[in-house]
Design a protein around this motif. Structure first.
Motif, PDB file in Angstrom:
ATOM      1  N   ALA A  57       0.843  -1.199   0.000  1.00 51.28           N
ATOM      2  CA  ALA A  57       0.000   0.000   0.000  1.00 51.28           C
ATOM      3  C   ALA A  57       0.873   1.241   0.000  1.00 51.28           C
ATOM      4  O   ALA A  57       2.009   1.230   0.486  1.00 51.28           O
ATOM      5  N   ALA A  75       1.671   3.941  -7.390  1.00 46.93           N
ATOM      6  CA  ALA A  75       0.562   2.990  -7.351  1.00 46.93           C
ATOM      7  C   ALA A  75       0.303   2.383  -8.723  1.00 46.93           C
ATOM      8  O   ALA A  75       0.099   1.166  -8.857  1.00 46.93           O
ATOM      9  N   ASP A  76       0.315   3.224  -9.746  1.00 48.32           N
ATOM     10  CA  ASP A  76       0.001   2.736 -11.085  1.00 48.32           C
ATOM     11  C   ASP A  76       1.062   1.756 -11.595  1.00 48.32           C
ATOM     12  O   ASP A  76       0.747   0.841 -12.364  1.00 48.32           O
ATOM     13  N   GLY A  79       0.555  -1.481  -8.871  1.00 50.16           N
ATOM     14  CA  GLY A  79      -0.749  -2.034  -8.551  1.00 50.16           C
ATOM     15  C   GLY A  79      -1.137  -1.876  -7.095  1.00 50.16           C
ATOM     16  O   GLY A  79      -2.196  -2.368  -6.676  1.00 50.16           O
ATOM     17  N   ALA A  80      -0.317  -1.194  -6.307  1.00 48.84           N
ATOM     18  CA  ALA A  80      -0.617  -1.004  -4.883  1.00 48.84           C
ATOM     19  C   ALA A  80      -1.736   0.021  -4.714  1.00 48.84           C
ATOM     20  O   ALA A  80      -1.806   1.003  -5.460  1.00 48.84           O
ATOM     21  N   PRO A  81      -2.599  -0.161  -3.717  1.00 44.52           N
ATOM     22  CA  PRO A  81      -3.646   0.822  -3.468  1.00 44.52           C
ATOM     23  C   PRO A  81      -3.121   2.034  -2.714  1.00 44.52           C
ATOM     24  O   PRO A  81      -2.169   1.936  -1.926  1.00 44.52           O
ATOM     25  N   ILE A  82      -3.758   3.175  -2.963  1.00 46.69           N
ATOM     26  CA  ILE A  82      -3.463   4.403  -2.220  1.00 46.69           C
ATOM     27  C   ILE A  82      -4.510   4.546  -1.124  1.00 46.69           C
ATOM     28  O   ILE A  82      -5.713   4.492  -1.390  1.00 46.69           O
ATOM     29  N   LEU A  83      -4.051   4.762   0.114  1.00 51.64           N
ATOM     30  CA  LEU A  83      -4.931   4.890   1.266  1.00 51.64           C
ATOM     31  C   LEU A  83      -4.868   6.308   1.809  1.00 51.64           C
ATOM     32  O   LEU A  83      -3.779   6.839   2.063  1.00 51.64           O
ATOM     33  N   ARG A  99      -8.549  11.428 -10.370  1.00 50.95           N
ATOM     34  CA  ARG A  99      -8.227  10.115  -9.820  1.00 50.95           C
ATOM     35  C   ARG A  99      -8.356  10.161  -8.304  1.00 50.95           C
ATOM     36  O   ARG A  99      -7.695  10.967  -7.646  1.00 50.95           O
ATOM     37  N   PRO A 101      -8.249   8.387  -4.333  1.00 52.51           N
ATOM     38  CA  PRO A 101      -7.539   7.323  -3.622  1.00 52.51           C
ATOM     39  C   PRO A 101      -8.302   6.007  -3.785  1.00 52.51           C
ATOM     40  O   PRO A 101      -9.481   5.996  -4.156  1.00 52.51           O
ATOM     41  N   ASP A 102      -7.642   4.910  -3.477  1.00 48.24           N
ATOM     42  CA  ASP A 102      -8.271   3.603  -3.679  1.00 48.24           C
ATOM     43  C   ASP A 102      -9.041   3.118  -2.466  1.00 48.24           C
ATOM     44  O   ASP A 102     -10.050   2.423  -2.596  1.00 48.24           O
ATOM     45  N   ARG A 103      -8.569   3.465  -1.283  1.00 46.67           N
ATOM     46  CA  ARG A 103      -9.231   3.016  -0.065  1.00 46.67           C
ATOM     47  C   ARG A 103      -9.204   4.136   0.968  1.00 46.67           C
ATOM     48  O   ARG A 103      -8.287   4.957   0.989  1.00 46.67           O
TER      49      ARG A 103
END
Length: 207
Positions: A57, A75-76, A79-83, A99, A101-103
């Motif tokens: 992450a 991240a791109d 493939g890690a998520p951004i928190l 864009r 954040p992912d979580r």
């Protein structure tokens, strides 16, 4: 289990001003997996430090541009998520209008990496969604720009508040064990024990 510090350089921009800054990027993990705390300025340098480990992450202590401006690229490419805490969406959107954040981070949430747990502490004041990450097994707290060696983070710009940051530091950080190492978003580390005697001085200075 290791804690690695990478210092990257760039610019902080807010409220029409721009300042040159050096940022601490923290990597927490082992030789197999790692998290990045605050992907600042230089995606290539961060990815080089991650190496062939799995990046679990990209964790953002807050969304000022100098702490997130390499987050999307890192991240791109992994493939890690951004928190990120959702209260900092207004700051995130200034940097990444297209864009998200992912979580979402939440107070009390636990992030696990390499057998170690980091607990999310919501510590608003420097930014509405500012968080610190407390890792008791590492005797460390990653404070972003909430607490530095010498006092609180800045509160003179938009979306910040001095009274709020003092409450966050007093109630969430100074209650941690005194030997807890404070690993900051800029500059040198300190400890909870070194900073806690100065709370009243900071309050007096801030008013």
């Amino acid at each position: 289990m290791s804690v690695e510090r990478l210092v990257t350089s760039g610019q902080f921009t807010l409220d029409g001003g721009t300042w040159d800054v050096d940022n601490n990027v923290w990597l927490v993990g082992d030789d197999r997996e790692v998290i990045v705390i605050d992907a600042a300025h230089d995606a290539d340098a961060i990815l080089s430090a991650v190496g062939d480990r799995e990046l679990k992450a990209v964790v953002c202590t807050h969304a000022h541009n100098d702490h997130i401006n390499a987050a999307a690229a890192v991240a791109d490419r992994t493939g890690a998520p951004i928190l990120l805490h959702p209260a900092d969406a207004v700051l995130w959107d200034m940097v990444y209008p297209d864009r998200g954040p992912d979580r979402a981070l939440a107070d009390g949430q636990e992030i696990s990496v390499a057998g170690t747990t980091l607990k999310v502490l919501h510590t608003p004041g420097h930014a509405p969604g500012a968080v610190c990450l407390y890792a008791p097994e590492l005797d460390a707290v990653f404070t972003g720009d909430t607490l530095f060696a010498g006092g609180p983070g800045a509160t003179g710009r938009s979306f910040s508040d001095f009274g709020t940051i003092i409450d966050s530091i007093r109630d969430r950080l100074l209650t941690l064990p005194g030997d807890t190492v404070v690993r900051t978003g800029h500059g040198d580390a300190t400890s909870i024990g070194a900073e806690s005697p100065h709370l009243e001085e900071w309050i007096a200075r801030g008013h």
